[in-house]
Design an enzyme around this catalytic site. Structure first.
Site, PDB file in Angstrom:
ATOM      1  N   ARG A 244       8.963   2.644 -13.675  1.00  0.00           N
ATOM      2  CA  ARG A 244       7.782   2.179 -13.562  1.00  0.00           C
ATOM      3  C   ARG A 244       6.712   2.503 -14.479  1.00  0.00           C
ATOM      4  NH1 ARG A 244       6.715   1.077  -6.988  1.00  0.00           N
ATOM      5  NH2 ARG A 244       8.909   0.330  -6.668  1.00  0.00           N
TER       6      ARG A 244
ATOM      7  N   ILE B 185       2.515   7.839  -3.308  1.00  0.00           N
ATOM      8  CA  ILE B 185       1.272   6.935  -2.860  1.00  0.00           C
ATOM      9  C   ILE B 185       0.844   5.840  -4.015  1.00  0.00           C
ATOM     10  CG2 ILE B 185      -0.861   6.596  -1.945  1.00  0.00           C
ATOM     11  CD1 ILE B 185      -0.935   9.310  -0.972  1.00  0.00           C
ATOM     12  N   GLU B 186       1.421   4.740  -3.741  1.00  0.00           N
ATOM     13  CA  GLU B 186       1.036   3.690  -4.513  1.00  0.00           C
ATOM     14  C   GLU B 186       0.765   2.364  -3.951  1.00  0.00           C
ATOM     15  OE1 GLU B 186       4.338   3.155  -7.392  1.00  0.00           O
ATOM     16  OE2 GLU B 186       5.591   2.304  -5.902  1.00  0.00           O
ATOM     17  N   ILE B 187       0.090   1.540  -4.622  1.00  0.00           N
ATOM     18  CA  ILE B 187      -0.035   0.266  -4.147  1.00  0.00           C
ATOM     19  C   ILE B 187       0.152  -0.667  -5.607  1.00  0.00           C
ATOM     20  CG2 ILE B 187      -1.710  -1.733  -3.344  1.00  0.00           C
ATOM     21  CD1 ILE B 187      -3.356   0.599  -2.238  1.00  0.00           C
TER      22      ILE B 187
END
Length: 131
Positions: free
Chosen positions: A103, A66-68
């Protein structure tokens, strides 16, 4: 929240990766850092992930289940150059490096901590649970 806070990267949790899953990734990342005069502990975020005594990565990762993200930053020249370098050494194909390692280290090299945000949301996956 992300826009108002000026965040570029948000993630749900940190976990260590298995050394075999990122075989040679840190070695090649260190080579890149040497070529670009980036110290492996030269930022506040990198100091969270790289041991002081031997400059080895702790295998901690921003888990991106879950990332934004702010796509503009991931399209930037520094990120793309690092990604292309890693791709050129074949690690994505030969060792199956995942995007979470790339990342994590890229965020560590170029983003100040105030641009990174850990979401406080319930999440469970495999043997991890924030319930």
């Amino acid at each position: 929240l992300m826009h108002a806070g000026g965040h570029v990267y948000t993630f749900s949790h940190l976990l260590p990766d298995l050394p075999g899953a990122v075989r040679h990734f840190w070695d090649y990342s260190l080579m890149y850092m040497r070529m670009k005069n980036i110290h492996p502990r030269g930022t506040e975020i990198l100091r969270q992930f790289v041991r002081e005594d031997d400059l080895q990565w702790t295998y901690q990762l921003y888990m991106n289940d879950i990332e934004i993200v702010q796509l503009e930053w991931f399209r930037s020249d520094p990120y793309q150059e690092y990604f292309r370098y890693l791709d050129s050494v074949g690690g994505f194909w030969l060792h199956r490096w995942g995007d979470h390692a790339v990342r994590t280290i890229a965020v560590g090299m170029w983003l100040p901590p105030e641009r990174v945000y850990e979401m406080d949301i319930p999440y469970g996956h495999q043997n991890y649970c924030r319930c």
